[in-house]
Write a protein that holds these residues in place. Structure first.
Motif, PDB file in Angstrom:
ATOM      1  N   SER A 182      41.729  50.200  45.718  1.00 44.44           N
ATOM      2  CA  SER A 182      42.617  51.088  47.495  1.00 44.44           C
ATOM      3  C   SER A 182      43.378  49.627  46.305  1.00 44.44           C
ATOM      4  O   SER A 182      44.861  49.562  46.958  1.00 44.44           O
ATOM      5  CB  SER A 182      42.670  50.712  48.058  1.00 44.44           C
ATOM      6  N   GLY A 183      43.385  48.909  45.214  1.00 47.86           N
ATOM      7  CA  GLY A 183      44.711  47.995  44.935  1.00 47.86           C
ATOM      8  C   GLY A 183      44.834  48.784  43.257  1.00 47.86           C
ATOM      9  O   GLY A 183      44.112  48.900  43.149  1.00 47.86           O
ATOM     10  N   GLU A 184      46.068  48.117  43.516  1.00 52.22           N
ATOM     11  CA  GLU A 184      46.913  48.036  42.276  1.00 52.22           C
ATOM     12  C   GLU A 184      46.719  47.322  41.531  1.00 52.22           C
ATOM     13  O   GLU A 184      46.869  45.938  42.008  1.00 52.22           O
ATOM     14  CB  GLU A 184      48.164  48.165  42.303  1.00 52.22           C
ATOM     15  N   GLN A 185      45.615  47.252  40.224  1.00 56.81           N
ATOM     16  CA  GLN A 185      45.540  46.281  39.370  1.00 56.81           C
ATOM     17  C   GLN A 185      46.282  46.676  37.561  1.00 56.81           C
ATOM     18  O   GLN A 185      46.903  47.162  37.111  1.00 56.81           O
ATOM     19  CB  GLN A 185      44.250  46.260  38.596  1.00 56.81           C
ATOM     20  N   GLY A 186      47.297  45.152  37.139  1.00 55.35           N
ATOM     21  CA  GLY A 186      48.122  46.030  36.199  1.00 55.35           C
ATOM     22  C   GLY A 186      48.338  44.939  35.459  1.00 55.35           C
ATOM     23  O   GLY A 186      46.961  44.349  35.312  1.00 55.35           O
ATOM     24  N   THR A 187      48.893  44.724  34.596  1.00 54.58           N
ATOM     25  CA  THR A 187      49.059  43.581  33.630  1.00 54.58           C
ATOM     26  C   THR A 187      49.741  42.804  33.014  1.00 54.58           C
ATOM     27  O   THR A 187      50.375  41.900  32.668  1.00 54.58           O
ATOM     28  CB  THR A 187      48.435  44.945  32.168  1.00 54.58           C
ATOM     29  N   GLY A 188      50.621  42.505  34.379  1.00 55.21           N
ATOM     30  CA  GLY A 188      51.698  41.745  34.295  1.00 55.21           C
ATOM     31  C   GLY A 188      51.204  39.964  34.857  1.00 55.21           C
ATOM     32  O   GLY A 188      50.157  39.852  34.992  1.00 55.21           O
ATOM     33  N   PRO A 189      52.463  39.063  34.405  1.00 53.82           N
ATOM     34  CA  PRO A 189      52.388  38.175  34.678  1.00 53.82           C
ATOM     35  C   PRO A 189      51.587  37.279  35.676  1.00 53.82           C
ATOM     36  O   PRO A 189      51.090  36.285  35.906  1.00 53.82           O
ATOM     37  CB  PRO A 189      53.568  36.759  33.816  1.00 53.82           C
ATOM     38  N   PHE A 190      52.059  38.413  37.161  1.00 57.45           N
ATOM     39  CA  PHE A 190      51.571  38.028  38.525  1.00 57.45           C
ATOM     40  C   PHE A 190      51.126  38.679  38.845  1.00 57.45           C
ATOM     41  O   PHE A 190      50.704  40.156  38.919  1.00 57.45           O
ATOM     42  CB  PHE A 190      52.896  37.610  39.112  1.00 57.45           C
ATOM     43  N   ARG A 191      49.626  38.352  39.463  1.00 60.71           N
ATOM     44  CA  ARG A 191      48.643  39.635  40.119  1.00 60.71           C
ATOM     45  C   ARG A 191      49.270  39.292  41.717  1.00 60.71           C
ATOM     46  O   ARG A 191      49.293  38.126  42.311  1.00 60.71           O
ATOM     47  CB  ARG A 191      47.350  39.326  40.135  1.00 60.71           C
ATOM     48  N   VAL A 192      48.213  40.622  42.801  1.00 58.66           N
ATOM     49  CA  VAL A 192      49.302  40.391  43.907  1.00 58.66           C
ATOM     50  C   VAL A 192      48.093  39.759  44.573  1.00 58.66           C
ATOM     51  O   VAL A 192      46.847  40.219  44.721  1.00 58.66           O
ATOM     52  CB  VAL A 192      49.991  41.391  44.280  1.00 58.66           C
ATOM     53  N   ASP A 193      48.238  38.742  45.518  1.00 59.94           N
ATOM     54  CA  ASP A 193      47.090  38.708  46.343  1.00 59.94           C
ATOM     55  C   ASP A 193      47.502  39.218  48.162  1.00 59.94           C
ATOM     56  O   ASP A 193      46.437  39.480  48.149  1.00 59.94           O
ATOM     57  CB  ASP A 193      47.354  36.927  46.580  1.00 59.94           C
TER      58      ASP A 193
END
Lengths: 499, 648
Positions: A182-193
């Motif tokens: 249920s969490g979004e996993q992208g490729t960007g420079p920051f990940r959401v904690d």
């Protein structure tokens, strides 16, 4: 570190190796190297040398529709933040040209129906999953393209020619992300904690993605707060509680007067007045035209926006469309009074706006005053934005017109106008909304003109996005063409002494 | 209405009167007190409003002066004097300054009247506020009430105007103040039941939205339209009232205070309302209490009147009952009253009176009885003396005849014995009549046709009515057809009517008309025997039915007594009317169904040991001069009309 391998110039240099797409004839595009700042050794004072570490505190605008990382972002602020966690295959450069990003290159056939995208190697999602062809297809969330995997990417085969497909894939609706637990996993420079905007009014913490294909960001973490008022944000910035704040356009001048570093984008937002389609009071096009003439756009820009913005005669600003100057300035109080006299007594119009948007409120009040001077009575009705989700159809139909702010999602005129027209769905004729991929600049202009001449949409002003920067923020760069690529947080570092 | 009822209603009247007077008095005093209190509270509130108004005005004037004298304002004035000055810089300044000074209204106005910045209506920047430039002497104007246009509509503001330091003979005016609205009203300290409202918009037509109290717009504001109009017509302090519903407690009185501007123009109306609920509730309670007291008073009155009546009227009732008993013939009635007050003395006097009446009656009865015995003895002596004298003469003749020869003696003896026998027979007759009267037969009742009895009697005397040698008597019958049969003894009834006819014939020696009539009246049958004789005197009428009383020379005085006895035995009554020179009328009233037990009556009559006191006949008051004899007492010549004959 990839970052260390990149070229440098004084301080920070945006290493856009590719200035525009390197095409292979008509069929493809060469992949540019990602832009990365590098540390410079020697020759620069320590305060100007890039440094790692620190937590950047960003206080952005208060939005009820807070960014949901798990959902495709569609609004400006969402795009600002989502761009640092997830990325698109193609990105626009400062000139507004599509450039390779997660797609290293692409090619097409002569019919422009078949497109093949080659993925950048070495890219991983935040959960460690490599960006493989099949994974990319799933993360694109665009079944309408009917992509099929290839050895190093995927190809799409469209029923109609699509010469602008790479540009279309620059929109945030085309970003790649995987849903894991249920969490979004992208490729960007920051990940959401964490994100808790629903509980605490909006707060997101992000940490640097050490495995980022473009190199680890300089800051260790980003703390984003969405629950601060504009005045509080200014104070926080001044007392050092925040490093980056979003400043309402109308407050930019005051912020500058208070010696705050202010960075503005080109106009990326449209303030406009939209008439409800089934409103009897506004059914008379002459009345709508009179109101358009009555509005003193220059005064709104000068007084309300404190000159931070542009009076709008078209839906798109000049820097995007290049044709706004062709639309005559509609502000003409004398013409408005003449039209009102010609129409005779008109019904009172109800103009609705979001009460917690000071800009909308001030603009609505000014519009009401302008209208009154022309002989048109406008009653203002404030709608708390916190209730917008609760407003039923009955509540929405109370007003005859709405004051709206919409984001221009792309520096490309066709895409920007298409986005505007999509947002105006329900307010204008359906044929005005249609804008296909083959539309050229003339078509875009004609479509925009058609919408304007219906007077169902009255543009008021184009607004920039304004940021205030704290004293320790370095390497903040938002060139015009990249104004819609989101916050440049990956390139920013914090001055060590000030940490 | 009985004495008890009168006593109750009298008591009730006085209780209600007393309670009503007290309740009305208390209500009046209460109302006056409330009105006085309301007036004091209203005056205090008006004074408070004026003081607050004055204080706020002074504060506004000071604040506006301070803003005008501030360095920032001076810099603004200087900047605006520069060529190509950018006034938009100050667009939000008025709002910020107003917020800092807690002013509701603040405008920076250029020399030409252009609004540079407006706190209450920023969108008006660039437009004109011309009235500010019309006066150059704002320093002495102080605070004043004026009408201000805002984006929410016109409002009243307690305003002051000050000018910044002139720069090159040009000025920046600072116009500031506070709205006279719900916030202002909320600062007033209101007593319980009071409220303050302000009407702000003085357009021609009444606007409900312009009427505010401390909480905002007022409900049912249109009800205030007449009050506002009243002040508009005559802008001075007034009072008026509104009754919100049919409930009197909903009434509310308002003190209306016109709010005027610098030139005394009417800009608004302050309405100070005082609810009448408390007063009405108190009055209502007073009325309820009065009703309760009245109810208790009435109950108490009923009890007291009952008790008082019992104390007062019971002896009177006993006296009335005793008097009725006496009137009914029960002279032994006594009133048992033991009190010693007037009623007690009256009762004692009544008892004494009845005792004396009984004694007098006993004495009268005794004397009448003696008189009756004397009359009887006189009659007997008279009746018996007449036959005895011939007997004595005859016996003496017989003695003298013994001295004569036998033939002559025999002749005398025969004549004497015949005479003796005749006289003895005469004596027996006399004794028989008295005996018959003493032993009146009891009536044997059966259905009797009265008309037939009357006809029979008349037929019996038809020959005598027109007998030779006497003046004729003309009989007339007026008999009602369909006369019902009555329960009676036909023989006794025939005898009674026969006696009356005979009596009438004796009363008409010169002839005349004898009328007999029958009729039915309310359960009785009326028989009237009317003659045209000489009539009777009242004294004779009084004693007419007394046994042994007669006006005739040879009457026994039993005829009419027999008639009266017969009629009485049938439960009827007989009365007589007589008028001198006109005639006499006997009226017999017989019940169709006798209520009196004739046997008991007969027994009572038969068991009387002495001649009873004659029941007094009903005699009419008409003057009577006739002196009719009792016909039964006087046997006519050869006519079978005497009472004695009938009795025999």
């Amino acid at each position: 570190m990839l970052r260390l391998l990149a070229g440098i110039s004084a301080g920070v240099v945006a290493c856009a190796v590719t200035s525009g797409a390197l095409t292979r004839g008509e069929e493809g595009a060469a992949s540019p190297a990602p832009t990365r700042p590098l540390l410079v050794r020697g020759g620069l004072p320590a305060s100007e040398r890039p440094s790692y570490g620190g937590t950047l505190v960003a206080e952005l605008g208060e939005l009820e529709e807070a960014w949901q990382p798990r959902l495709p972002a569609s609004r400006g602020l969402d795009a600002e933040l989502s761009s640092v966690t997830s990325e698109t295959l193609v990105r626009l450069d400062e000139r507004g040209e599509p450039q390779p990003w997660l797609a290293e290159s692409w090619e097409r056939d002569a019919t422009m129906k078949k497109w093949k995208f080659h993925l950048r190697p070495g890219v991983k999602f935040h959960d460690g999953t490599p960006l493989a062809p099949q994974t990319a297809i799933e993360a694109l969330h665009r079944p309408d393209l009917r992509p099929t995997a290839t050895s190093d990417g995927f190809q799409v085969e469209l029923p109609q020619p699509s010469p602008t497909l790479p540009a279309d894939l620059t929109l945030r609706t085309a970003r790649l992300f995987r849903m894991v637990n249920s969490g979004e996993q992208g490729t960007g420079p920051f990940r959401v904690d964490t994100w808790d905007f629903q509980k605490a009014g909006g707060r997101i913490t992000m940490s640097a993605n050490a495995e980022y294909w473009g190199g680890r960001p300089f800051v260790d973490a980003v703390d984003v707060r969405l629950d601060r008022t504009a005045r509080d944000r200014l104070i926080d910035l001044q007392v050092g509680k925040a490093d980056v704040i979003e400043i309402p356009a109308e407050m930019a001048r005051r912020a500058s007067d208070e010696k705050i570093r202010v960075e503005s984008t080109p106009p990326v937002e449209l303030l406009m007045l939209v008439f409800r389609y089934d409103s009897a009071a506004s059914a008379n096009v002459r009345l709508r035209e009179a109101l358009s003439h009555a509005i003193d756009r220059a005064a709104i820009v000068n007084l309300v926006l404190q000159k931070e913005g542009e009076a709008a005669s078209g839906l798109l600003p000049q820097w995007i469309s290049g044709t706004e100057f062709l639309h005559p300035d509609p502000s003409d109080p004398a013409a408005a009074r003449a039209l009102v006299n010609e129409i005779g007594p008109a019904a009172t119009l109800v103009l609705s706006y979001y009460s917690d948007d000071e800009l909308q409120k001030a603009a609505a009040e000014r519009i009401a005053v302008n209208a009154r001077e022309a002989g048109i009575v406008i009653n203002l009705r404030a709608i708390p934005s916190s209730q917008t989700e609760k407003l039923g159809q009955k509540d929405r139909t109370i007003a005859d017109a709405y004051l709206m702010r919409i984001d221009l999602r792309s520096p490309l005129a066709r895409l920007a106008l298409a986005g505007v027209l999509v947002d105006l769905n329900g307010f204008i004729d359906k044929e005005d909304i249609a804008l296909d991929e083959s539309s050229d600049a003339t078509t875009v202009y004609e479509r925009e003109k058609s919408v304007l001449e219906s007077y169902r949409v009255i543009p008021i002003a184009h607004l920039p996005r304004v940021y205030g920067l704290g004293p320790r923020v370095r390497n903040w760069s938002m060139p015009p063409g990249a104004a819609m690529n989101g916050l440049p947080l990956a390139d920013v570092w914090l001055e060590r002494e000030a940490q | 209405m009985t004495f008890r009822s009168r006593l109750f209603w009298l008591f009730t009247f006085f209780v209600l009167l007393a309670v009503g007077i007290v309740a009305a008095g208390v209500t009046l005093v209460t109302r006056n007190a409330f009105e006085e209190l309301d007036a004091r509270r209203t005056d205090a509130l008006v004074a408070q409003f004026r003081e607050e108004f004055k204080q706020r005005g002074q504060e506004a004037a000071l604040q506006v002066k301070g803003i005008a004298d501030a360095e920032a304002t001076t810099r603004m004035a200087i900047e605006l004097m520069r060529p190509n000055a950018d006034a938009s810089t100050y667009y939000w300044d008025a709002r910020n300054v107003a917020s800092a000074h807690q002013l509701d209204i603040l405008d920076f106005v250029a020399t030409d009247g252009t609004i540079i910045s407006s706190a209450e209506w920023p969108a008006r920047a660039g437009y004109k506020l011309t009235w500010v430039t019309n006066s150059q002497d704002w320093a002495s104007a102080g605070a004043f009430l004026t009408r201000m246009e805002t984006q929410d509509g016109p409002t009243l503001g307690l305003m002051a105007v000050a000018s910044a330091v002139p720069v090159a003979d040009k000025r920046v005016y600072v116009v500031g103040g506070k709205k006279l609205g719900k916030d202002f009203l909320s600062t007033l300290a209101l007593s319980e039941g009071m409220r303050a409202l302000v009407y702000l918009n003085l357009d021609k037509d009444f606007s409900s939205d312009a009427l505010l109290d401390a909480n905002g717009p007022v409900q049912e504001a249109e009800r205030f339209a007449p009050l506002v109009e009243q002040v508009r017509q005559a802008p001075n302090e007034q009072t008026a009232g509104i009754t919100w519903s049919s409930d009197p407690a909903s009434a509310e009185s308002f003190h209306l205070l016109p709010l005027q501007g610098r030139t005394n123009e009417l800009l608004g109306v302050l309405l100070i309302g005082a609810s009448q609920r408390e007063r009405v509730v108190v009055e209502h309670r007073i009325i309820l209490l009065a009703v309760g007291v009245a109810g208790i008073g009435l109950l108490l009155g009923a009890i007291l009147s009952w008790w008082g009546a019992a104390r007062i009227t019971q002896p009177v009732t006993k006296l009335v009952y005793g008097a009725k008993q006496v009137a009914a013939g029960n002279w032994n009635a006594r009133v048992d009253v033991r009190s010693k007050d007037d009623i007690g003395q009256l009762a004692a006097a009544f008892n004494k009176m009845t005792e004396e009446l009984v004694e007098q009656r006993d004495r009268l009865v005794q004397s009448e009885r003696v008189a009756a015995w004397r009359e009887l003895a006189r009659r007997l002596a008279h009746e018996l003396k007449n036959p005895l004298f011939p007997l004595q003469i005859t016996v003496e003749n017989l003695r003298r005849a013994r001295k004569k020869d036998a033939e002559e003696f025999d002749e005398v003896f025969d004549e004497s014995t015949e005479t003796l026998l005749a006289e003895i027979e005469n004596l027996k007759g006399i004794i028989g009549r008295f005996s018959d009267f003493a032993r009146m037969p009891k009536p044997e009742l059966r259905p009797v046709d009265v008309n037939e009895v009357v006809r029979t009697v008349v037929r019996l005397f038809e020959a005598q009515f027109s007998a030779v040698g006497r003046p004729p008597i003309t009989p007339e019958l007026h008999l009602e057809s369909n006369l019902p049969a009555i329960q009676a003894d036909p023989l006794l009834l025939h005898r009674a009517i026969e006696n009356l006819v005979l009596n009438a014939m004796d009363a008409m020696p010169s002839g005349g008309v004898l009328a007999l009539a029958t009729s039915k009246h309310d359960g009785i049958v009326l028989i009237e025997i009317v003659d045209t004789g000489s009539g009777l005197t009242p004294e004779e009428c009084e004693r007419l039915f007394t046994p042994y009383y007669t006006t005739k020379q040879h009457g026994t005085g039993l005829g009419l007594a027999v008639v009266q006895s017969v009629i009485s035995d049938h439960g009827g009554t007989i009365s007589v009317e007589s008028e001198a020179g006109v005639g006499t009328t006997f009226r017999i009233e017989l019940p169709i169904k006798p209520a009196v037990d004739p046997q008991r009556t007969a027994k009572t009559a038969a068991s009387a040991p002495t001649p009873p006191a004659a029941p007094r006949p009903r005699v009419h008051d008409a003057p009577r001069a006739a002196a009719n004899d009792a016909p039964a007492d006087t046997p006519s010549d050869g006519a079978p009309n005497s009472a004695e004959t009938m009795a025999a």
